[in-house]
Design a protein around this motif. Sequence first.
Motif, PDB file in Angstrom:
ATOM      1  N   ARG A 139       0.848  -1.205   0.000  1.00 60.22           N
ATOM      2  CA  ARG A 139       0.000   0.000   0.000  1.00 60.22           C
ATOM      3  C   ARG A 139       0.880   1.252   0.000  1.00 60.22           C
ATOM      4  O   ARG A 139       0.600   2.214  -0.712  1.00 60.22           O
ATOM      5  CB  ARG A 139      -0.952   0.004   1.189  1.00 60.22           C
ATOM      6  N   PHE A 140       1.942   1.212   0.802  1.00 60.25           N
ATOM      7  CA  PHE A 140       2.870   2.350   0.811  1.00 60.25           C
ATOM      8  C   PHE A 140       3.471   2.553  -0.577  1.00 60.25           C
ATOM      9  O   PHE A 140       3.545   3.682  -1.064  1.00 60.25           O
ATOM     10  CB  PHE A 140       3.994   2.160   1.837  1.00 60.25           C
ATOM     11  N   LEU A 141       3.922   1.470  -1.189  1.00 56.36           N
ATOM     12  CA  LEU A 141       4.515   1.548  -2.523  1.00 56.36           C
ATOM     13  C   LEU A 141       3.574   2.276  -3.469  1.00 56.36           C
ATOM     14  O   LEU A 141       3.993   3.190  -4.185  1.00 56.36           O
ATOM     15  CB  LEU A 141       4.810   0.137  -3.024  1.00 56.36           C
ATOM     16  N   GLU A 142       2.312   1.885  -3.471  1.00 57.00           N
ATOM     17  CA  GLU A 142       1.354   2.505  -4.390  1.00 57.00           C
ATOM     18  C   GLU A 142       1.087   3.970  -4.036  1.00 57.00           C
ATOM     19  O   GLU A 142       0.973   4.817  -4.923  1.00 57.00           O
ATOM     20  CB  GLU A 142       0.048   1.707  -4.434  1.00 57.00           C
ATOM     21  N   ARG A 143       1.012   4.293  -2.749  1.00 61.52           N
ATOM     22  CA  ARG A 143       0.808   5.693  -2.340  1.00 61.52           C
ATOM     23  C   ARG A 143       1.997   6.552  -2.766  1.00 61.52           C
ATOM     24  O   ARG A 143       1.823   7.665  -3.272  1.00 61.52           O
ATOM     25  CB  ARG A 143       0.604   5.803  -0.832  1.00 61.52           C
ATOM     26  N   PHE A 144       3.210   6.045  -2.556  1.00 55.87           N
ATOM     27  CA  PHE A 144       4.403   6.806  -2.924  1.00 55.87           C
ATOM     28  C   PHE A 144       4.472   6.973  -4.443  1.00 55.87           C
ATOM     29  O   PHE A 144       4.820   8.043  -4.941  1.00 55.87           O
ATOM     30  CB  PHE A 144       5.668   6.120  -2.391  1.00 55.87           C
ATOM     31  N   ALA A 145       4.094   5.926  -5.173  1.00 52.27           N
ATOM     32  CA  ALA A 145       4.086   6.004  -6.639  1.00 52.27           C
ATOM     33  C   ALA A 145       3.083   7.059  -7.126  1.00 52.27           C
ATOM     34  O   ALA A 145       3.352   7.764  -8.100  1.00 52.27           O
ATOM     35  CB  ALA A 145       3.768   4.640  -7.235  1.00 52.27           C
ATOM     36  N   VAL A 146       1.948   7.187  -6.451  1.00 47.98           N
ATOM     37  CA  VAL A 146       0.965   8.209  -6.820  1.00 47.98           C
ATOM     38  C   VAL A 146       1.553   9.601  -6.611  1.00 47.98           C
ATOM     39  O   VAL A 146       1.393  10.491  -7.459  1.00 47.98           O
ATOM     40  CB  VAL A 146      -0.356   8.030  -6.031  1.00 47.98           C
ATOM     41  N   ILE A 147       2.255   9.800  -5.495  1.00 47.27           N
ATOM     42  CA  ILE A 147       2.901  11.097  -5.251  1.00 47.27           C
ATOM     43  C   ILE A 147       3.855  11.421  -6.389  1.00 47.27           C
ATOM     44  O   ILE A 147       3.873  12.539  -6.918  1.00 47.27           O
ATOM     45  CB  ILE A 147       3.652  11.094  -3.900  1.00 47.27           C
ATOM     46  N   MET A 148       4.656  10.433  -6.769  1.00 45.98           N
ATOM     47  CA  MET A 148       5.616  10.657  -7.851  1.00 45.98           C
ATOM     48  C   MET A 148       4.919  10.900  -9.191  1.00 45.98           C
ATOM     49  O   MET A 148       5.318  11.799  -9.932  1.00 45.98           O
ATOM     50  CB  MET A 148       6.577   9.477  -7.948  1.00 45.98           C
ATOM     51  N   SER A 149       3.901  10.117  -9.498  1.00 46.38           N
ATOM     52  CA  SER A 149       3.229  10.306 -10.788  1.00 46.38           C
ATOM     53  C   SER A 149       2.467  11.632 -10.818  1.00 46.38           C
ATOM     54  O   SER A 149       2.419  12.292 -11.857  1.00 46.38           O
ATOM     55  CB  SER A 149       2.326   9.125 -11.139  1.00 46.38           C
ATOM     56  N   ASP A 150       1.915  12.044  -9.680  1.00 45.63           N
ATOM     57  CA  ASP A 150       1.273  13.362  -9.611  1.00 45.63           C
ATOM     58  C   ASP A 150       2.287  14.490  -9.788  1.00 45.63           C
ATOM     59  O   ASP A 150       1.912  15.608 -10.133  1.00 45.63           O
ATOM     60  CB  ASP A 150       0.537  13.541  -8.281  1.00 45.63           C
ATOM     61  N   SER A 151       3.560  14.178  -9.562  1.00 45.91           N
ATOM     62  CA  SER A 151       4.634  15.165  -9.712  1.00 45.91           C
ATOM     63  C   SER A 151       5.275  15.116 -11.095  1.00 45.91           C
ATOM     64  O   SER A 151       6.253  15.817 -11.336  1.00 45.91           O
ATOM     65  CB  SER A 151       5.703  14.933  -8.643  1.00 45.91           C
ATOM     66  N   PRO A 158       6.267   9.210 -15.046  1.00 48.04           N
ATOM     67  CA  PRO A 158       5.357   8.224 -15.637  1.00 48.04           C
ATOM     68  C   PRO A 158       4.933   7.219 -14.564  1.00 48.04           C
ATOM     69  O   PRO A 158       5.738   6.843 -13.701  1.00 48.04           O
ATOM     70  CB  PRO A 158       6.208   7.549 -16.715  1.00 48.04           C
ATOM     71  N   ARG A 159       3.699   6.790 -14.610  1.00 52.87           N
ATOM     72  CA  ARG A 159       3.132   5.943 -13.548  1.00 52.87           C
ATOM     73  C   ARG A 159       3.936   4.666 -13.306  1.00 52.87           C
ATOM     74  O   ARG A 159       4.234   4.326 -12.173  1.00 52.87           O
ATOM     75  CB  ARG A 159       1.677   5.603 -13.911  1.00 52.87           C
ATOM     76  N   MET A 160       4.290   3.937 -14.355  1.00 53.35           N
ATOM     77  CA  MET A 160       5.013   2.684 -14.150  1.00 53.35           C
ATOM     78  C   MET A 160       6.423   2.951 -13.636  1.00 53.35           C
ATOM     79  O   MET A 160       6.923   2.213 -12.778  1.00 53.35           O
ATOM     80  CB  MET A 160       5.059   1.856 -15.438  1.00 53.35           C
ATOM     81  N   ALA A 161       7.069   3.983 -14.115  1.00 51.53           N
ATOM     82  CA  ALA A 161       8.397   4.324 -13.603  1.00 51.53           C
ATOM     83  C   ALA A 161       8.315   4.665 -12.118  1.00 51.53           C
ATOM     84  O   ALA A 161       9.195   4.288 -11.332  1.00 51.53           O
ATOM     85  CB  ALA A 161       8.986   5.489 -14.392  1.00 51.53           C
ATOM     86  N   ALA A 162       7.266   5.354 -11.716  1.00 51.89           N
ATOM     87  CA  ALA A 162       7.074   5.690 -10.309  1.00 51.89           C
ATOM     88  C   ALA A 162       6.891   4.431  -9.471  1.00 51.89           C
ATOM     89  O   ALA A 162       7.451   4.306  -8.371  1.00 51.89           O
ATOM     90  CB  ALA A 162       5.875   6.621 -10.147  1.00 51.89           C
ATOM     91  N   ARG A 163       6.129   3.477  -9.969  1.00 54.35           N
ATOM     92  CA  ARG A 163       5.915   2.223  -9.231  1.00 54.35           C
ATOM     93  C   ARG A 163       7.216   1.429  -9.115  1.00 54.35           C
ATOM     94  O   ARG A 163       7.523   0.877  -8.060  1.00 54.35           O
ATOM     95  CB  ARG A 163       4.830   1.385  -9.921  1.00 54.35           C
ATOM     96  N   VAL A 164       7.981   1.368 -10.203  1.00 57.00           N
ATOM     97  CA  VAL A 164       9.254   0.638 -10.172  1.00 57.00           C
ATOM     98  C   VAL A 164      10.216   1.303  -9.197  1.00 57.00           C
ATOM     99  O   VAL A 164      10.859   0.629  -8.384  1.00 57.00           O
ATOM    100  CB  VAL A 164       9.862   0.532 -11.592  1.00 57.00           C
ATOM    101  N   LEU A 165      10.326   2.623  -9.254  1.00 56.38           N
ATOM    102  CA  LEU A 165      11.233   3.305  -8.336  1.00 56.38           C
ATOM    103  C   LEU A 165      10.807   3.083  -6.892  1.00 56.38           C
ATOM    104  O   LEU A 165      11.649   2.816  -6.024  1.00 56.38           O
ATOM    105  CB  LEU A 165      11.311   4.799  -8.647  1.00 56.38           C
ATOM    106  N   ALA A 166       9.524   3.155  -6.615  1.00 52.78           N
ATOM    107  CA  ALA A 166       9.040   2.907  -5.252  1.00 52.78           C
ATOM    108  C   ALA A 166       9.375   1.484  -4.814  1.00 52.78           C
ATOM    109  O   ALA A 166       9.783   1.256  -3.671  1.00 52.78           O
ATOM    110  CB  ALA A 166       7.536   3.168  -5.164  1.00 52.78           C
TER     111      ALA A 166
END
Length: 173
Positions: free
Chosen positions: A16-28, A31-39
């Motif tokens: 859940r944290f991974l997905e929340r952090f990825a949303v912060i990054m994608s909102d910034s 790209p969504r998948m890059a944000a998920r991979v980085l998280a």
Amino acid sequence: MTKRVDDEGGTADALRFLERFAVIMSDSGYPRMAARVLAALLIADDGRRTAAELADMLQVGPSAVSGAVKYLMRVGMVTRERDPGERRDHYRVDQTAWYKAAASSDEVFRRFEEGARDGVEVFGTDTPAGARMDETRRFFAFLRREVPQLLHKWNEVNAQPTEQSGDPDRAVR
């Protein structure tokens, strides 16, 4: 209590944290998948995973991971490495990536400052458009002066143990 991500993908809280952090990054702007991979890399104990591990953890196909890591490597957020005798690549988060990103922003700030200066020359500071351009110019000039000083200060703070840095969340080195 510290939640750790296990080899099979992790705890529900960690995911859940991974997905929340990825949303912060994608909102910034990431790209969504890059944000998920980085998280996913950020929460790995050793900061690295194989493409297969990433695909399994994120429940996506190999091509999605491939595109994401290519993007992250291009922007300097991750590196690719291979252990001796291994056939699989591992992707590792670059611990200094945020610092490097901030340090490289001077060129972007300079371009905005110069572009706004051109706007001031066209419109003059006595017009609403010119006044906005002048404020934009001054803002980016301010960032160009201050960001290097902040980065220098970060290096000083980051080099100190928690007790001296004033940051209670930092682990003692």
